[in-house]
Design a protein around this motif. Structure first.
Motif, PDB file in Angstrom:
ATOM      1  N   ARG A 159      59.805  45.677  48.582  1.00 59.27           N
ATOM      2  CA  ARG A 159      60.006  45.346  47.167  1.00 59.27           C
ATOM      3  C   ARG A 159      61.223  44.449  46.933  1.00 59.27           C
ATOM      4  NH1 ARG A 159      58.453  51.192  44.575  1.00 59.27           N
ATOM      5  NH2 ARG A 159      56.205  50.822  44.495  1.00 59.27           N
ATOM      6  N   ARG A 160      62.181  44.458  47.852  1.00 57.98           N
ATOM      7  CA  ARG A 160      63.371  43.609  47.732  1.00 57.98           C
ATOM      8  C   ARG A 160      63.148  42.203  48.283  1.00 57.98           C
ATOM      9  NH1 ARG A 160      66.105  48.329  49.600  1.00 57.98           N
ATOM     10  NH2 ARG A 160      66.208  47.395  51.667  1.00 57.98           N
TER      11      ARG A 160
ATOM     12  N   ILE B  20      46.841  37.375  46.718  1.00 57.71           N
ATOM     13  CA  ILE B  20      48.185  36.841  46.694  1.00 57.71           C
ATOM     14  C   ILE B  20      48.973  37.610  45.635  1.00 57.71           C
ATOM     15  CG2 ILE B  20      49.611  34.788  46.348  1.00 57.71           C
ATOM     16  CD1 ILE B  20      47.629  34.665  48.764  1.00 57.71           C
ATOM     17  N   ARG B  21      50.099  38.174  46.057  1.00 58.64           N
ATOM     18  CA  ARG B  21      50.886  38.990  45.129  1.00 58.64           C
ATOM     19  C   ARG B  21      52.364  38.921  45.473  1.00 58.64           C
ATOM     20  NH1 ARG B  21      49.840  45.324  46.474  1.00 58.64           N
ATOM     21  NH2 ARG B  21      51.196  45.442  44.668  1.00 58.64           N
ATOM     22  N   PRO B  22      53.221  39.124  44.470  1.00 63.89           N
ATOM     23  CA  PRO B  22      54.660  39.154  44.741  1.00 63.89           C
ATOM     24  C   PRO B  22      55.049  40.471  45.401  1.00 63.89           C
ATOM     25  CG  PRO B  22      54.255  39.448  42.404  1.00 63.89           C
ATOM     26  CD  PRO B  22      52.922  39.220  43.043  1.00 63.89           C
ATOM     27  N   PHE B  23      56.031  40.398  46.270  1.00 66.22           N
ATOM     28  CA  PHE B  23      56.513  41.617  46.935  1.00 66.22           C
ATOM     29  C   PHE B  23      57.043  42.628  45.932  1.00 66.22           C
ATOM     30  CE2 PHE B  23      56.935  38.679  50.604  1.00 66.22           C
ATOM     31  CZ  PHE B  23      56.237  39.415  51.539  1.00 66.22           C
TER      32      PHE B  23
ATOM     33  N   PHE C 123      56.124  34.000  51.548  1.00 67.89           N
ATOM     34  CA  PHE C 123      56.042  32.641  51.040  1.00 67.89           C
ATOM     35  C   PHE C 123      56.879  32.495  49.777  1.00 67.89           C
ATOM     36  CE2 PHE C 123      52.193  33.856  53.221  1.00 67.89           C
ATOM     37  CZ  PHE C 123      52.081  32.863  54.181  1.00 67.89           C
ATOM     38  N   GLY C 124      57.399  31.299  49.561  1.00 67.70           N
ATOM     39  CA  GLY C 124      58.270  31.043  48.430  1.00 67.70           C
ATOM     40  C   GLY C 124      57.585  31.127  47.085  1.00 67.70           C
ATOM     41  N   ASP C 125      56.291  30.778  47.067  1.00 67.82           N
ATOM     42  CA  ASP C 125      55.561  30.852  45.801  1.00 67.82           C
ATOM     43  C   ASP C 125      54.083  31.122  46.073  1.00 67.82           C
ATOM     44  OD1 ASP C 125      54.230  28.327  46.301  1.00 67.82           O
ATOM     45  OD2 ASP C 125      55.935  27.277  45.436  1.00 67.82           O
ATOM     46  N   ARG C 126      53.362  31.349  44.997  1.00 65.50           N
ATOM     47  CA  ARG C 126      51.944  31.703  45.085  1.00 65.50           C
ATOM     48  C   ARG C 126      51.123  30.605  45.782  1.00 65.50           C
ATOM     49  NH1 ARG C 126      49.605  35.750  42.290  1.00 65.50           N
ATOM     50  NH2 ARG C 126      51.412  35.924  40.901  1.00 65.50           N
TER      51      ARG C 126
ATOM     52  N   PRO D 134      62.025  38.486  48.621  1.00 66.76           N
ATOM     53  CA  PRO D 134      61.689  37.456  47.641  1.00 66.76           C
ATOM     54  C   PRO D 134      60.330  36.827  47.948  1.00 66.76           C
ATOM     55  CG  PRO D 134      63.218  36.582  49.248  1.00 66.76           C
ATOM     56  CD  PRO D 134      63.029  38.045  49.579  1.00 66.76           C
ATOM     57  N   GLY D 135      59.700  36.313  46.921  1.00 64.34           N
ATOM     58  CA  GLY D 135      58.497  35.539  47.128  1.00 64.34           C
ATOM     59  C   GLY D 135      57.214  36.334  47.096  1.00 64.34           C
ATOM     60  N   PHE D 136      56.216  35.767  47.773  1.00 59.35           N
ATOM     61  CA  PHE D 136      54.845  36.249  47.715  1.00 59.35           C
ATOM     62  C   PHE D 136      54.296  36.521  49.111  1.00 59.35           C
ATOM     63  CE2 PHE D 136      55.619  34.181  43.801  1.00 59.35           C
ATOM     64  CZ  PHE D 136      54.786  34.768  42.865  1.00 59.35           C
ATOM     65  N   THR D 137      53.193  37.245  49.135  1.00 56.54           N
ATOM     66  CA  THR D 137      52.497  37.531  50.383  1.00 56.54           C
ATOM     67  C   THR D 137      50.997  37.552  50.106  1.00 56.54           C
ATOM     68  OG1 THR D 137      52.450  38.955  52.325  1.00 56.54           O
ATOM     69  CG2 THR D 137      52.528  40.063  50.171  1.00 56.54           C
ATOM     70  N   ALA D 138      50.230  37.688  51.166  1.00 54.63           N
ATOM     71  CA  ALA D 138      48.785  37.850  51.051  1.00 54.63           C
ATOM     72  C   ALA D 138      48.440  39.263  51.520  1.00 54.63           C
ATOM     73  CB  ALA D 138      48.057  36.822  51.905  1.00 54.63           C
ATOM     74  N   GLN D 139      47.995  40.092  50.595  1.00 54.93           N
ATOM     75  CA  GLN D 139      47.553  41.441  50.955  1.00 54.93           C
ATOM     76  C   GLN D 139      46.147  41.326  51.512  1.00 54.93           C
ATOM     77  OE1 GLN D 139      48.120  44.683  48.138  1.00 54.93           O
ATOM     78  NE2 GLN D 139      46.091  45.451  48.673  1.00 54.93           N
ATOM     79  N   LEU D 140      45.939  41.925  52.677  1.00 47.40           N
ATOM     80  CA  LEU D 140      44.653  41.774  53.356  1.00 47.40           C
ATOM     81  C   LEU D 140      43.771  43.012  53.275  1.00 47.40           C
ATOM     82  CD1 LEU D 140      45.920  39.884  56.502  1.00 47.40           C
ATOM     83  CD2 LEU D 140      45.010  38.948  54.373  1.00 47.40           C
ATOM     84  N   VAL D 141      44.363  44.158  53.441  1.00 47.64           N
ATOM     85  CA  VAL D 141      43.568  45.388  53.438  1.00 47.64           C
ATOM     86  C   VAL D 141      44.475  46.537  53.011  1.00 47.64           C
ATOM     87  CG1 VAL D 141      43.970  46.001  55.864  1.00 47.64           C
ATOM     88  CG2 VAL D 141      41.848  46.688  54.786  1.00 47.64           C
ATOM     89  N   ALA D 142      43.872  47.566  52.422  1.00 46.59           N
ATOM     90  CA  ALA D 142      44.633  48.739  52.006  1.00 46.59           C
ATOM     91  C   ALA D 142      43.716  49.955  52.034  1.00 46.59           C
ATOM     92  CB  ALA D 142      45.206  48.545  50.610  1.00 46.59           C
ATOM     93  N   GLY D 143      44.311  51.113  52.219  1.00 46.76           N
ATOM     94  CA  GLY D 143      43.528  52.340  52.234  1.00 46.76           C
ATOM     95  C   GLY D 143      44.415  53.573  52.239  1.00 46.76           C
ATOM     96  N   HIS D 144      43.795  54.706  51.983  1.00 44.25           N
ATOM     97  CA  HIS D 144      44.540  55.958  51.904  1.00 44.25           C
ATOM     98  C   HIS D 144      44.971  56.500  53.267  1.00 44.25           C
ATOM     99  CE1 HIS D 144      44.228  56.626  47.630  1.00 44.25           C
ATOM    100  NE2 HIS D 144      42.953  56.329  47.677  1.00 44.25           N
ATOM    101  N   GLU D 145      44.369  56.008  54.335  1.00 40.12           N
ATOM    102  CA  GLU D 145      44.701  56.524  55.658  1.00 40.12           C
ATOM    103  C   GLU D 145      45.423  55.469  56.487  1.00 40.12           C
ATOM    104  OE1 GLU D 145      41.393  58.358  57.573  1.00 40.12           O
ATOM    105  OE2 GLU D 145      40.806  59.415  55.760  1.00 40.12           O
TER     106      GLU D 145
END
Length: 94
Positions: A13-14, A88-91, A64-67, A16-27
């Motif tokens: 969360r600290r 694409i989402r900000p940290f 990444f510096g921006d979206r 800076p910038g953006f990333t690409a979230q690829l996958v997420a899950g509860h496990e």
């Protein structure tokens, strides 16, 4: 389980910038399996957050510096990863 790829949520969360979230899950094993399947992407990282009161493990790619910079990185990904429609989402919003 993969200390070399895990980043604590407070640190994410600290960032800076953006990333690409690829996958997420509860496990956590969902994230670990994805990392194992895509060893050719050493920049993949994951973190643990919470969703609906449960653990939520998120795999993301790059800083990444921006979206637009983040979006521009997507065509270089393997087809199997691009088909997941990375988010694409900000940290700061993890």
């Amino acid at each position: 389980a993969r200390a070399d790829r895990f980043v604590p949520l407070a640190e994410v969360r600290r960032m800076p910038g953006f990333t690409a979230q690829l996958v997420a899950g509860h496990e956590e094993r969902t994230a670990l399996r994805f990392l194992d399947q895509h060893e050719s992407l050493p920049e993949l990282r994951y973190t643990r957050t919470e969703r609906a009161g449960r653990d939520w493990f998120v795999v993301y790619l790059g800083q990444f510096g921006d979206r637009e910079q983040a979006r521009a990185s997507l065509p270089a990904l393997p087809d199997t990863v691009r088909k997941l429609q990375p988010w694409i989402r900000p940290f700061s919003e993890f």
